[in-house]
Design a protein around this motif. Structure first.
Motif, PDB file in Angstrom:
ATOM      1  N   ARG A  99      11.665  14.462   4.861  1.00  0.00           N
ATOM      2  CA  ARG A  99      11.505  13.289   5.723  1.00  0.00           C
ATOM      3  C   ARG A  99      10.030  12.980   5.966  1.00  0.00           C
ATOM      4  N   LYS A 100       9.592  11.810   5.479  1.00  0.00           N
ATOM      5  CA  LYS A 100       8.187  11.425   5.620  1.00  0.00           C
ATOM      6  C   LYS A 100       7.833  11.015   7.040  1.00  0.00           C
ATOM      7  N   SER A 101       8.832  10.691   7.846  1.00  0.00           N
ATOM      8  CA  SER A 101       8.544  10.225   9.206  1.00  0.00           C
ATOM      9  C   SER A 101       8.069  11.357  10.114  1.00  0.00           C
ATOM     10  N   SER A 102       8.237  12.606   9.669  1.00  0.00           N
ATOM     11  CA  SER A 102       7.738  13.743  10.455  1.00  0.00           C
ATOM     12  C   SER A 102       6.391  14.190   9.903  1.00  0.00           C
ATOM     13  N   ARG A 103       5.551  14.737  10.765  1.00  0.00           N
ATOM     14  CA  ARG A 103       4.247  15.234  10.340  1.00  0.00           C
ATOM     15  C   ARG A 103       4.398  16.339   9.300  1.00  0.00           C
ATOM     16  N   GLU A 104       5.371  17.236   9.524  1.00  0.00           N
ATOM     17  CA  GLU A 104       5.586  18.332   8.585  1.00  0.00           C
ATOM     18  C   GLU A 104       6.007  17.810   7.221  1.00  0.00           C
ATOM     19  N   GLY A 105       6.874  16.789   7.237  1.00  0.00           N
ATOM     20  CA  GLY A 105       7.331  16.208   5.981  1.00  0.00           C
ATOM     21  C   GLY A 105       6.201  15.546   5.220  1.00  0.00           C
ATOM     22  N   GLN A 106       5.357  14.800   5.936  1.00  0.00           N
ATOM     23  CA  GLN A 106       4.211  14.155   5.283  1.00  0.00           C
ATOM     24  C   GLN A 106       3.278  15.185   4.666  1.00  0.00           C
ATOM     25  N   GLU A 107       3.002  16.250   5.406  1.00  0.00           N
ATOM     26  CA  GLU A 107       2.093  17.275   4.896  1.00  0.00           C
ATOM     27  C   GLU A 107       2.666  17.963   3.668  1.00  0.00           C
ATOM     28  N   LYS A 108       3.981  18.193   3.666  1.00  0.00           N
ATOM     29  CA  LYS A 108       4.615  18.834   2.515  1.00  0.00           C
ATOM     30  C   LYS A 108       4.552  17.930   1.288  1.00  0.00           C
TER      31      LYS A 108
ATOM     32  N   HIS B 243       2.383  15.512   0.755  1.00  0.00           N
ATOM     33  CA  HIS B 243       0.964  15.494   0.376  1.00  0.00           C
ATOM     34  C   HIS B 243       0.647  16.667  -0.538  1.00  0.00           C
ATOM     35  N   GLN B 244       1.077  17.840  -0.117  1.00  0.00           N
ATOM     36  CA  GLN B 244       0.773  19.058  -0.868  1.00  0.00           C
ATOM     37  C   GLN B 244       1.397  19.003  -2.263  1.00  0.00           C
ATOM     38  N   LEU B 245       2.668  18.605  -2.332  1.00  0.00           N
ATOM     39  CA  LEU B 245       3.371  18.591  -3.610  1.00  0.00           C
ATOM     40  C   LEU B 245       2.785  17.562  -4.569  1.00  0.00           C
ATOM     41  N   ILE B 246       2.412  16.392  -4.046  1.00  0.00           N
ATOM     42  CA  ILE B 246       1.772  15.386  -4.899  1.00  0.00           C
ATOM     43  C   ILE B 246       0.416  15.904  -5.373  1.00  0.00           C
TER      44      ILE B 246
ATOM     45  N   VAL C 107       6.048   4.948  -3.842  1.00  0.00           N
ATOM     46  CA  VAL C 107       5.670   6.315  -4.188  1.00  0.00           C
ATOM     47  C   VAL C 107       4.609   6.337  -5.283  1.00  0.00           C
ATOM     48  N   LEU C 108       4.541   5.291  -6.106  1.00  0.00           N
ATOM     49  CA  LEU C 108       3.507   5.212  -7.139  1.00  0.00           C
ATOM     50  C   LEU C 108       2.129   5.078  -6.503  1.00  0.00           C
ATOM     51  N   CYS C 109       2.037   4.255  -5.458  1.00  0.00           N
ATOM     52  CA  CYS C 109       0.773   4.100  -4.714  1.00  0.00           C
ATOM     53  C   CYS C 109       0.412   5.409  -4.024  1.00  0.00           C
ATOM     54  N   GLU C 110       1.418   6.090  -3.500  1.00  0.00           N
ATOM     55  CA  GLU C 110       1.179   7.341  -2.787  1.00  0.00           C
ATOM     56  C   GLU C 110       0.632   8.406  -3.728  1.00  0.00           C
ATOM     57  N   ALA C 111       1.154   8.442  -4.950  1.00  0.00           N
ATOM     58  CA  ALA C 111       0.638   9.395  -5.938  1.00  0.00           C
ATOM     59  C   ALA C 111      -0.819   9.082  -6.263  1.00  0.00           C
ATOM     60  N   ASN C 112      -1.124   7.820  -6.488  1.00  0.00           N
ATOM     61  CA  ASN C 112      -2.505   7.412  -6.790  1.00  0.00           C
ATOM     62  C   ASN C 112      -3.453   7.758  -5.652  1.00  0.00           C
TER      63      ASN C 112
ATOM     64  N   GLY D 134       0.821  -1.204   0.000  1.00  0.00           N
ATOM     65  CA  GLY D 134       0.000   0.000   0.000  1.00  0.00           C
ATOM     66  C   GLY D 134       0.854   1.253   0.000  1.00  0.00           C
ATOM     67  N   ALA D 135       0.188   2.398   0.089  1.00  0.00           N
ATOM     68  CA  ALA D 135       0.873   3.690   0.129  1.00  0.00           C
ATOM     69  C   ALA D 135       1.377   3.964   1.541  1.00  0.00           C
ATOM     70  N   ASN D 136       2.612   4.428   1.637  1.00  0.00           N
ATOM     71  CA  ASN D 136       3.222   4.678   2.945  1.00  0.00           C
ATOM     72  C   ASN D 136       3.030   6.112   3.436  1.00  0.00           C
ATOM     73  N   ILE D 137       1.958   6.720   3.024  1.00  0.00           N
ATOM     74  CA  ILE D 137       1.567   8.004   3.623  1.00  0.00           C
ATOM     75  C   ILE D 137       0.096   7.884   3.996  1.00  0.00           C
ATOM     76  N   GLU D 138      -0.265   8.499   5.096  1.00  0.00           N
ATOM     77  CA  GLU D 138      -1.648   8.423   5.566  1.00  0.00           C
ATOM     78  C   GLU D 138      -2.511   9.366   4.733  1.00  0.00           C
ATOM     79  N   SER D 139      -3.510   8.820   4.045  1.00  0.00           N
ATOM     80  CA  SER D 139      -4.417   9.646   3.252  1.00  0.00           C
ATOM     81  C   SER D 139      -5.851   9.225   3.515  1.00  0.00           C
ATOM     82  N   SER D 140      -6.656  10.166   3.946  1.00  0.00           N
ATOM     83  CA  SER D 140      -8.067   9.866   4.230  1.00  0.00           C
ATOM     84  C   SER D 140      -8.973  10.657   3.310  1.00  0.00           C
ATOM     85  N   LYS D 141      -8.451  11.033   2.142  1.00  0.00           N
ATOM     86  CA  LYS D 141      -9.228  11.828   1.190  1.00  0.00           C
ATOM     87  C   LYS D 141     -10.420  11.033   0.669  1.00  0.00           C
TER      88      LYS D 141
END
Length: 388
Positions: free
Chosen positions: A268-277, A279-282, A300-305, A187-194
């Protein structure tokens, strides 16, 4: 069902030593098992490497200097048997029903009563001369690696791989029983609840001008950063104003960096700020472009999707399991000319409703195939069907 989950590193939380390797996938596998599969999960790891530094350096120097070959310690039976002994001691005091590993390293030589399961992105045969660090290997490392993989496949009740590419190699090269070899994409390694409606809004908010390409990769050349830059350059030459944002590596170019390239360095994705950044760029991008020369299952392909962003990538390794042309992006031959990428992008920008439909389809692929909840449920069904 109680699972003992073993990794050579500490997989309890992101940010711990070793856990961020493999894009944090070892951690996300554990979370998927914890929330979708097991009533309880017991962590076995980190595992100690008790091969002395002096002995390792001596072996490396021997192969490098005398034979100009690469020695890798990760396939060394002494090390793997030591890992297995550490796991066996923990299991002897555990009431776990299953031993589950994110790779074959801790379980290749494991002797235990519990059924052994692993979930990996490649076999050793897949990696030889595919990744730079697995190229020009000495015969000892090659023999040890094949023995590790074959032994793990023989011992395991289930061998789960993230792609058809890896699964087919396990069957064809190592003669693994096809009944025990399964494919479950990561799966995607970033939390997304969109929600679907939120992703529709993201897609609608992307402007027709400029075309925004996003490249994410630490290894500039292996991940195809140089090709991504050429695609962006050619799109600009053809009259489609294009930006290329680069995360994870510094673009390597002759002379000065073109003005349409925006290098942002490592986030760095392990930080909240990094994840949010990230997210925004994708979210703001039209395409993730990753024309890799070698890759197993780039998360990262799953994360983009997950944010409704289609991907442009290559038909190498496990990528065709993730990206299906026309559904969530497109894959191209490794030797494809940049004109093929440009033709595809320009067609979608000329027929922008097609782009919007592709972007929505990409999100659907994330929702139905490429997230950890679905992956965990699929693994649970496999365990129920094969262990009862």
């Amino acid at each position: 069902m109680k699972i003992a989950y073993t990794t050579t590193y500490n997989a309890r939380s992101l940010g711990t030593q070793g856990c961020n390797e493999w894009s944090g996938t070892g951690y996300y596998i554990a979370q998927s098992l914890k929330h979708q599969v097991a009533s309880d999960i017991e962590y076995i790891g980190s595992l100690k490497n008790q091969l002395t530094l002096k002995a390792r350096l001596k072996l490396k120097r021997h192969y490098h200097e005398l034979f100009h070959k690469t020695y890798i310690k990760t396939t060394e039976p002494i090390l793997l048997k030591n890992y297995a002994n550490q796991v066996a001691k923990k299991l002897a005091q555990s009431d776990a029903n299953i031993i589950f590993s994110a790779t074959v390293d801790p379980i290749a030589y494991l002797e235990c009563q519990q059924p052994i399961i692993f979930w990996a992105d490649a076999t050793f045969a897949n990696l030889i001369d595919f990744y730079p660090q697995y190229s020009n290997l000495c015969q000892e490392s090659i023999s040890n690696g094949h023995l590790m993989e074959k032994t793990a496949l023989q011992k395991s009740k289930l061998a789960i791989y993230s792609s058809e590419w890896a699964a087919q190699t396990a069957i064809e090269y190592y003669q693994a029983d096809p009944a025990k070899v399964k494919v479950v994409p990561f799966g995607a390694n970033i939390e997304s609840s969109k929600t679907l409606y939120e992703v529709k809004d993201l897609i609608e908010s992307r402007p027709l001008n400029p075309c925004k390409l996003l490249f994410i990769g630490v290894d500039w050349f292996r991940k195809g950063g140089d090709l991504a830059l050429k695609v962006a350059q050619e799109l600009n030459n053809l009259g489609l104003s294009t930006e290329l944002t680069v995360i994870g590596s510094q673009p390597i170019v002759e002379g000065s960096l073109p003005s349409f390239v925006k290098p942002l360095g490592f986030i760095r994705k392990s930080s909240r700020e990094g994840q949010e950044k990230i997210h925004q760029l994708i979210s703001e991008s039209h395409f993730l472009i990753l024309p890799s020369l070698a890759d197993c299952s780039p998360i990262v392909l799953c994360e983009a999707n997950s944010l409704g962003v289609p991907c442009l990538s290559t038909k190498v390794g496990g990528i065709p399991t993730i990206i299906k042309t026309g559904l969530n992006g497109a894959t191209f031959d490794k030797e494809a000319d940049i004109s093929e990428y440009c033709k595809y992008v320009i067609h979608l920008f000329t027929n922008y409703n097609e782009y919007k439909n592709l972007a929505l389809s990409a999100f659907n692929e994330y929702q139905t195939r490429l997230n950890w909840k679905v992956a965990g449920r699929t693994v649970k069904r496999l365990l129920v069907d094969n262990l009862n």
